[in-house]
Design an enzyme around this catalytic site. Structure first.
Site, short mmCIF file in Angstrom:
data_model
loop_
_atom_site.label_atom_id
_atom_site.label_comp_id
_atom_site.label_asym_id
_atom_site.label_seq_id
_atom_site.Cartn_x
_atom_site.Cartn_y
_atom_site.Cartn_z
N ASN A 14 -20.44 13.42 -18.17
CA ASN A 14 -20.80 14.83 -18.14
C ASN A 14 -21.60 15.15 -19.40
O ASN A 14 -21.03 15.25 -20.48
CB ASN A 14 -19.50 15.66 -18.07
CG ASN A 14 -19.74 17.15 -18.22
OD1 ASN A 14 -20.87 17.62 -18.13
ND2 ASN A 14 -18.66 17.90 -18.43
N LYS A 16 -23.07 17.82 -20.16
CA LYS A 16 -22.98 19.23 -20.56
C LYS A 16 -24.38 19.78 -20.86
O LYS A 16 -25.33 19.39 -20.20
CB LYS A 16 -22.01 19.39 -21.74
CG LYS A 16 -20.64 18.76 -21.42
CD LYS A 16 -19.56 19.10 -22.39
CE LYS A 16 -18.27 18.42 -21.95
NZ LYS A 16 -17.14 18.75 -22.79
N HIS A 100 -14.81 23.00 -14.17
CA HIS A 100 -14.62 22.41 -15.50
C HIS A 100 -13.98 23.47 -16.41
O HIS A 100 -14.28 24.66 -16.28
CB HIS A 100 -15.96 21.94 -16.05
CG HIS A 100 -15.80 21.16 -17.32
ND1 HIS A 100 -15.61 21.78 -18.53
CD2 HIS A 100 -15.77 19.83 -17.55
CE1 HIS A 100 -15.47 20.84 -19.46
NE2 HIS A 100 -15.57 19.65 -18.89
N GLU A 102 -14.55 24.38 -19.31
CA GLU A 102 -15.49 25.24 -20.03
C GLU A 102 -16.00 26.36 -19.13
O GLU A 102 -16.25 27.48 -19.59
CB GLU A 102 -16.65 24.38 -20.58
CG GLU A 102 -16.19 23.58 -21.80
CD GLU A 102 -16.90 22.26 -22.00
OE1 GLU A 102 -17.98 22.05 -21.43
OE2 GLU A 102 -16.35 21.43 -22.75
N GLU A 172 -8.01 17.11 -16.95
CA GLU A 172 -8.54 17.21 -18.31
C GLU A 172 -7.70 18.22 -19.09
O GLU A 172 -7.93 19.43 -18.99
CB GLU A 172 -9.99 17.70 -18.27
CG GLU A 172 -10.92 16.78 -17.51
CD GLU A 172 -12.36 16.96 -17.94
OE1 GLU A 172 -12.92 16.02 -18.51
OE2 GLU A 172 -12.90 18.05 -17.74
N GLY A 178 -13.23 17.33 -26.25
CA GLY A 178 -14.13 17.50 -27.39
C GLY A 178 -13.42 17.64 -28.72
O GLY A 178 -14.02 18.00 -29.72
N SER A 217 -11.79 13.38 -24.57
CA SER A 217 -11.97 12.45 -25.70
C SER A 217 -11.78 10.99 -25.31
O SER A 217 -11.21 10.20 -26.07
CB SER A 217 -11.05 12.83 -26.86
OG SER A 217 -11.36 14.14 -27.32
#
Ligand code: PGA
Length: 262
Positions: A14, A16, A100, A102, A172, A178, A217
């Site tokens: 991904n 992003k 996702h 985010e 996730e 991240g 991560s």
């Protein structure tokens, strides 16, 4: 360790909101060049919309698949700024991320919008990668599985067992994305096994084909031990997928674990 895994690792990168067209093309070429040495794995690149066509061209004829980071649930119309399932299919995508963390946290996505998008993806012949995961406060309060259950029930509402053969679930944990903090293999496996049980309860054997991948991560150094876990079928990789060495290293380490089992 049970020799449960019938398939090699499914690993999606991904990207992003990163990379120019030239950078995207270059990275995609590097991954495509490495793909013949990674046989048995499923590889997917997930660039921003602007790079989809260029990445699609760069991986054409290779085993690397193309995915998008989001879609809208209507097929066409006056929805400024949105991109639909048929458009993604037309651009060469086979996969699309849905929900996702985010997008949930920064752009107001809910389990209901995730569900609309997952259905729209399936309708367009795309495999949705439906993302679920708890935030740190939920984990610390012992509410991880309760949160996941809500996300699964809401996000997958109305899908059939047959649909589930084309759905990928990405677990996730939000606190691991991240941040450099990976869930330990045991922590991740506990949730993956839970998701597997819930899918089997809801869809019976239809759930057997559903890959459950881990994200947060992931890097070459932890890919082997995570993939060793029985219910971890692959990875959704953010940061480490922005360099060919990182992405390929993750796949290679997962393949090493896979080959020890088969
Ligand atoms: P990360 O991101 O690998 O950078 O933690 C994972 C993701 O957000 O999909």
């Amino acid at each position: 360790m049970l020799a449960r895994k019938r398939r090699g690792p499914f690993v999606a990168g991904n990207w992003k909101m990163h990379l120019t067209l030239a950078e995207a093309r270059e990275l995609a070429r590097e991954v495509a060049a490495a793909a013949p040495g990674l046989g048995g794995s499923g590889l997917v690149l997930v660039p921003p919309f602007t790079s989809l066509a260029a990445v699609g061209d760069a991986v054409a004829g290779s085993a690397v698949g193309l995915g998008a980071q989001d879609l809208y649930w209507e097929d066409k119309g006056a929805f400024t700024g949105e991109v639909s399932g048929p458009m993604l299919k037309d651009a060469g995508c086979a996969y699309v991320l849905v929900g996702h963390s985010e997008r949930r946290r920064l752009f107001g996505e809910t389990d209901e919008t995730v569900n609309r998008k997952a259905r729209a993806a399936l309708r367009s012949g795309l495999s949705p990668v439906v993302c679920v995961g708890e935030v740190l406060e939920e984990r610390e309060a012992g509410r991880t599985t309760a949160r996941i259950d809500l996300q699964l029930a809401g996000g997958l509402a109305g899908l059939s067992g047959e649909d589930m053969g084309r759905v990928i679930i990405a677990y996730e944990p939000v606190w691991a994305i991240g941040t450099g903090k990976t869930a330990s293999p045991a922590q991740a496996e506990e949730v993956h096994a839970h998701i597997r049980r819930r899918l089997e309860e809801a869809y019976g054997k239809g759930a057997a084909g559903c890959a459950i991948i881990y994200g947060g991560s992931v890097k070459p150094a932890n890919s082997y031990s995570l993939f060793k876990e029985e219910n971890i079928d692959g990875f959704l990789v953010g940061g480490a997928s922005l360099e060919a060495d990182g992405f390929v290293g993750i796949v290679r380490e997962a393949l090493r674990a896979y080959r020890e089992e088969t």
